[in-house]
Motif scaffolding. Structure first.
Motif, PDB file in Angstrom:
ATOM      1  N   VAL A   1      12.948 115.209 -11.364  1.00 36.63           N
ATOM      2  CA  VAL A   1      11.796 115.621 -12.172  1.00 36.63           C
ATOM      3  C   VAL A   1      11.535 117.116 -12.021  1.00 36.63           C
ATOM      4  O   VAL A   1      11.287 117.829 -13.006  1.00 36.63           O
ATOM      5  CB  VAL A   1      10.539 114.808 -11.780  1.00 36.63           C
ATOM      6  CG1 VAL A   1       9.310 115.355 -12.483  1.00 36.63           C
ATOM      7  CG2 VAL A   1      10.731 113.332 -12.118  1.00 36.63           C
ATOM      8  N   SER A   2      11.591 117.631 -10.790  1.00 34.83           N
ATOM      9  CA  SER A   2      11.285 119.045 -10.566  1.00 34.83           C
ATOM     10  C   SER A   2      12.365 119.966 -11.122  1.00 34.83           C
ATOM     11  O   SER A   2      12.152 121.170 -11.248  1.00 34.83           O
ATOM     12  CB  SER A   2      11.083 119.320  -9.072  1.00 34.83           C
ATOM     13  OG  SER A   2      12.254 119.034  -8.340  1.00 34.83           O
ATOM     14  N   GLY A   3      13.511 119.415 -11.463  1.00 32.91           N
ATOM     15  CA  GLY A   3      14.573 120.215 -12.070  1.00 32.91           C
ATOM     16  C   GLY A   3      14.382 120.459 -13.551  1.00 32.91           C
ATOM     17  O   GLY A   3      15.154 121.202 -14.171  1.00 32.91           O
ATOM     18  N   LYS A   4      13.346 119.871 -14.137  1.00 30.77           N
ATOM     19  CA  LYS A   4      13.058 120.066 -15.548  1.00 30.77           C
ATOM     20  C   LYS A   4      12.050 121.204 -15.741  1.00 30.77           C
ATOM     21  O   LYS A   4      11.629 121.840 -14.775  1.00 30.77           O
ATOM     22  CB  LYS A   4      12.555 118.760 -16.169  1.00 30.77           C
ATOM     23  CG  LYS A   4      13.643 117.682 -16.236  1.00 30.77           C
ATOM     24  CD  LYS A   4      13.149 116.434 -16.941  1.00 30.77           C
ATOM     25  CE  LYS A   4      14.308 115.481 -17.212  1.00 30.77           C
ATOM     26  NZ  LYS A   4      15.258 116.019 -18.201  1.00 30.77           N
ATOM     27  N   SER A   5      11.630 121.425 -16.973  1.00 29.69           N
ATOM     28  CA  SER A   5      10.755 122.563 -17.291  1.00 29.69           C
ATOM     29  C   SER A   5       9.383 122.090 -17.753  1.00 29.69           C
ATOM     30  O   SER A   5       9.229 120.946 -18.212  1.00 29.69           O
ATOM     31  CB  SER A   5      11.383 123.427 -18.387  1.00 29.69           C
ATOM     32  OG  SER A   5      12.654 123.902 -17.990  1.00 29.69           O
ATOM     33  N   VAL A   6       8.396 122.987 -17.637  1.00 28.58           N
ATOM     34  CA  VAL A   6       7.052 122.689 -18.130  1.00 28.58           C
ATOM     35  C   VAL A   6       7.129 122.362 -19.629  1.00 28.58           C
ATOM     36  O   VAL A   6       7.795 123.064 -20.397  1.00 28.58           O
ATOM     37  CB  VAL A   6       6.114 123.893 -17.908  1.00 28.58           C
ATOM     38  CG1 VAL A   6       4.769 123.658 -18.598  1.00 28.58           C
ATOM     39  CG2 VAL A   6       5.916 124.136 -16.418  1.00 28.58           C
ATOM     40  N   GLY A   7       6.475 121.277 -20.022  1.00 26.84           N
ATOM     41  CA  GLY A   7       6.487 120.864 -21.427  1.00 26.84           C
ATOM     42  C   GLY A   7       7.521 119.804 -21.739  1.00 26.84           C
ATOM     43  O   GLY A   7       7.399 119.091 -22.748  1.00 26.84           O
ATOM     44  N   ASP A   8       8.565 119.674 -20.904  1.00 23.43           N
ATOM     45  CA  ASP A   8       9.535 118.595 -21.101  1.00 23.43           C
ATOM     46  C   ASP A   8       8.838 117.246 -20.924  1.00 23.43           C
ATOM     47  O   ASP A   8       7.876 117.121 -20.151  1.00 23.43           O
ATOM     48  CB  ASP A   8      10.676 118.689 -20.076  1.00 23.43           C
ATOM     49  CG  ASP A   8      11.612 119.845 -20.348  1.00 23.43           C
ATOM     50  OD1 ASP A   8      11.498 120.452 -21.437  1.00 23.43           O
ATOM     51  OD2 ASP A   8      12.456 120.149 -19.477  1.00 23.43           O
ATOM     52  N   GLU A   9       9.331 116.237 -21.628  1.00 19.90           N
ATOM     53  CA  GLU A   9       8.789 114.886 -21.479  1.00 19.90           C
ATOM     54  C   GLU A   9       9.772 114.016 -20.708  1.00 19.90           C
ATOM     55  O   GLU A   9      10.993 114.130 -20.867  1.00 19.90           O
ATOM     56  CB  GLU A   9       8.512 114.261 -22.854  1.00 19.90           C
ATOM     57  CG  GLU A   9       7.281 114.813 -23.549  1.00 19.90           C
ATOM     58  CD  GLU A   9       6.857 113.963 -24.731  1.00 19.90           C
ATOM     59  OE1 GLU A   9       5.647 113.936 -25.033  1.00 19.90           O
ATOM     60  OE2 GLU A   9       7.736 113.331 -25.346  1.00 19.90           O
ATOM     61  N   VAL A  10       9.213 113.173 -19.839  1.00 25.69           N
ATOM     62  CA  VAL A  10      10.030 112.196 -19.110  1.00 25.69           C
ATOM     63  C   VAL A  10       9.468 110.808 -19.387  1.00 25.69           C
ATOM     64  O   VAL A  10       8.262 110.632 -19.603  1.00 25.69           O
ATOM     65  CB  VAL A  10      10.044 112.465 -17.587  1.00 25.69           C
ATOM     66  CG1 VAL A  10      10.789 113.746 -17.274  1.00 25.69           C
ATOM     67  CG2 VAL A  10       8.632 112.522 -17.027  1.00 25.69           C
ATOM     68  N   THR A  11      10.352 109.828 -19.372  1.00 26.05           N
ATOM     69  CA  THR A  11       9.955 108.448 -19.622  1.00 26.05           C
ATOM     70  C   THR A  11      10.095 107.635 -18.350  1.00 26.05           C
ATOM     71  O   THR A  11      11.195 107.530 -17.784  1.00 26.05           O
ATOM     72  CB  THR A  11      10.814 107.819 -20.734  1.00 26.05           C
ATOM     73  OG1 THR A  11      10.678 108.588 -21.929  1.00 26.05           O
ATOM     74  CG2 THR A  11      10.368 106.383 -21.004  1.00 26.05           C
ATOM     75  N   PHE A  12       8.972 107.087 -17.886  1.00 24.10           N
ATOM     76  CA  PHE A  12       8.963 106.256 -16.687  1.00 24.10           C
ATOM     77  C   PHE A  12       9.004 104.785 -17.083  1.00 24.10           C
ATOM     78  O   PHE A  12       8.222 104.348 -17.931  1.00 24.10           O
ATOM     79  CB  PHE A  12       7.705 106.498 -15.856  1.00 24.10           C
ATOM     80  CG  PHE A  12       7.588 107.881 -15.289  1.00 24.10           C
ATOM     81  CD1 PHE A  12       8.583 108.402 -14.490  1.00 24.10           C
ATOM     82  CD2 PHE A  12       6.481 108.663 -15.545  1.00 24.10           C
ATOM     83  CE1 PHE A  12       8.481 109.672 -13.955  1.00 24.10           C
ATOM     84  CE2 PHE A  12       6.363 109.939 -15.023  1.00 24.10           C
ATOM     85  CZ  PHE A  12       7.369 110.448 -14.223  1.00 24.10           C
ATOM     86  N   ALA A  13       9.893 104.028 -16.463  1.00 25.19           N
ATOM     87  CA  ALA A  13       9.858 102.567 -16.557  1.00 25.19           C
ATOM     88  C   ALA A  13       9.075 102.078 -15.352  1.00 25.19           C
ATOM     89  O   ALA A  13       9.458 102.354 -14.202  1.00 25.19           O
ATOM     90  CB  ALA A  13      11.262 101.986 -16.563  1.00 25.19           C
ATOM     91  N   ILE A  14       7.950 101.391 -15.596  1.00 22.53           N
ATOM     92  CA  ILE A  14       7.075 100.990 -14.495  1.00 22.53           C
ATOM     93  C   ILE A  14       6.841  99.490 -14.488  1.00 22.53           C
ATOM     94  O   ILE A  14       6.944  98.814 -15.527  1.00 22.53           O
ATOM     95  CB  ILE A  14       5.713 101.719 -14.548  1.00 22.53           C
ATOM     96  CG1 ILE A  14       4.874 101.232 -15.739  1.00 22.53           C
ATOM     97  CG2 ILE A  14       5.903 103.230 -14.599  1.00 22.53           C
ATOM     98  CD1 ILE A  14       3.442 101.727 -15.701  1.00 22.53           C
ATOM     99  N   ASP A  15       6.559  98.988 -13.308  1.00 21.89           N
ATOM    100  CA  ASP A  15       6.168  97.591 -13.108  1.00 21.89           C
ATOM    101  C   ASP A  15       4.714  97.607 -12.650  1.00 21.89           C
ATOM    102  O   ASP A  15       4.407  98.107 -11.575  1.00 21.89           O
ATOM    103  CB  ASP A  15       7.069  96.960 -12.044  1.00 21.89           C
ATOM    104  CG  ASP A  15       6.742  95.488 -11.778  1.00 21.89           C
ATOM    105  OD1 ASP A  15       5.715  95.009 -12.294  1.00 21.89           O
ATOM    106  OD2 ASP A  15       7.503  94.837 -11.054  1.00 21.89           O
ATOM    107  N   ARG A  16       3.828  97.075 -13.494  1.00 17.86           N
ATOM    108  CA  ARG A  16       2.401  96.996 -13.167  1.00 17.86           C
ATOM    109  C   ARG A  16       1.971  95.542 -13.240  1.00 17.86           C
ATOM    110  O   ARG A  16       1.961  94.943 -14.302  1.00 17.86           O
ATOM    111  CB  ARG A  16       1.574  97.843 -14.123  1.00 17.86           C
ATOM    112  CG  ARG A  16       0.060  97.801 -13.848  1.00 17.86           C
ATOM    113  CD  ARG A  16      -0.700  98.635 -14.858  1.00 17.86           C
ATOM    114  NE  ARG A  16      -0.349 100.051 -14.753  1.00 17.86           N
ATOM    115  CZ  ARG A  16      -0.699 100.945 -15.685  1.00 17.86           C
ATOM    116  NH1 ARG A  16      -1.374 100.579 -16.762  1.00 17.86           N
ATOM    117  NH2 ARG A  16      -0.349 102.221 -15.528  1.00 17.86           N
TER     118      ARG A  16
END
Length: 338
Positions: free
Chosen positions: A169-184
């Motif tokens: 995650v920290s290797g990306k840039s401000v403004g980039d979007e990431v998609t989390f797959a979560i279990d809630r």
């Protein structure tokens, strides 16, 4: 007429007491909890029985109302703490509870690893993702992720540790979007979040604190039913009980033995809070020996506080200072059988 006046006054007073009991002050109160035998809580497959017992000790901790605050002020063995001494800044009740339960889970893993290593039995880990502990206000994760969410994929990628997760995650840039797959709550969701720069570290992220979610793999298997006991302070006593069930020699020697302290993966025993209340709980439960973190002989160590309390309550319980798991095992191996 006078009876009606007294009845009305009593009802009004009762309502005031009831309402005021739900008004919480910005403090926590801790008091002596319980000493609980570990053999019914911990089960090693085909483990050996013991004649005595190992016991964990607890304190009771809760938010203070005006009545519990007043009682604690007058009590020698109840303590009052400001909220900031117990909870992290901006931490919600849910986040606090999740953190405490995770600390307990982490202490279980360390206790199992310590005991199995000492017994010469190999261990392995299955990595399941990361748990969200806290969500930072004003960051992209606020309102999207919750304490207790398990993130098991990022942009479709699985990782072997939280370090790999953070590095990606920290290797990306401000403004980039990431998609989390979560279990809630056992419901799978996908959450897409933009990255922002974190004020604390300068790195990019979504504004969460996290920890590894992993399972330890051992043979024979071990089960620890800690229910809703939170925090890391039972780790050391867990390790003693597990090791005792793994080995034929009964280290209890027939004694009821209580204690407290954190345990790390190297078998080091760490200090805890509420040692005075735990001494009282152990004494009431009939413990004859109590292991207390020695903190390498520090003048304000848990051990010294435990000795002082033991003298105050005039218990016959023997207080034993320990810094490592190996020290505790050595003491028990040299203990004369009851």
């Amino acid at each position: 007429m006078r009876n009606k006046y007294f009845i009305r006054s009593f009802i009004i007073a009762a309502i005031i007491v009831l309402i005021s009991s739900f008004y919480y002050l910005p403090f926590y109160v801790s008091k002596p909890g319980m000493a609980k035998e570990l053999e019914p809580i911990i089960e090693v497959e085909n483990g050996f029985d013991e004649q005595g017992s190992f016991m964990l000790t607890t304190v009771r901790m809760g938010r203070a109302n005006i009545y519990s605050y007043a009682i604690a002020k007058l009590s020698k063995y109840q303590e009052i703490f400001p909220i900031k001494a117990i909870r992290n800044e901006n931490e919600t009740d849910k986040e606090y509870n999740v953190r405490q339960l995770h600390l307990m889970a982490t202490s279980k893993l360390a206790a199992i690893e310590t005991a199995y290593k000492k017994a010469g039995i190999p261990i392995d880990y299955d990595y399941n993702g990361v748990f969200v502990l806290n969500v930072m206000p004003g960051m992209p994760a606020e309102g999207k992720l919750e304490a207790g969410d398990r993130i098991f994929k990022v942009d479709g990628n699985e990782f072997e540790s939280s370090e790999q997760f953070i590095q990606y995650v920290s290797g990306k840039s401000v403004g980039d979007e990431v998609t989390f797959a979560i279990d809630r709550y056992e419901e799978i969701q996908e959450v897409k979040l933009p990255l922002e720069r974190l004020k604390e570290t300068g790195k990019v992220g979504v504004g969460i604190s996290l920890v590894d979610d992993k399972d330890i793999v051992v043979d024979p298997t071990v089960t620890i039913n800690s229910e809703d006991i939170g925090g890391p302070s039972a780790g050391f006593m867990f390790s003693l009980e597990i090791y005792n069930q793994l080995t034929e020699e009964d280290l209890t020697r027939g004694y009821p033995i209580a204690g407290t302290g954190t345990i790390d993966l190297n078998g080091n025993i760490g200090p805890i809070g509420g040692i005075e209340q735990k001494i009282i709980a152990a004494d009431k439960a009939g413990a004859e020996i109590f292991f207390a973190p020695n903190e390498k002989g520090a003048s304000d160590s848990n051990y010294r506080a435990a000795v002082k309390t033991a003298k105050d309550i005039k218990t016959k319980m023997k207080i034993i200072p320990v810094d490592t798991f190996d020290e505790a095992i050595s003491y028990l191996k040299n203990l004369k059988a009851k």
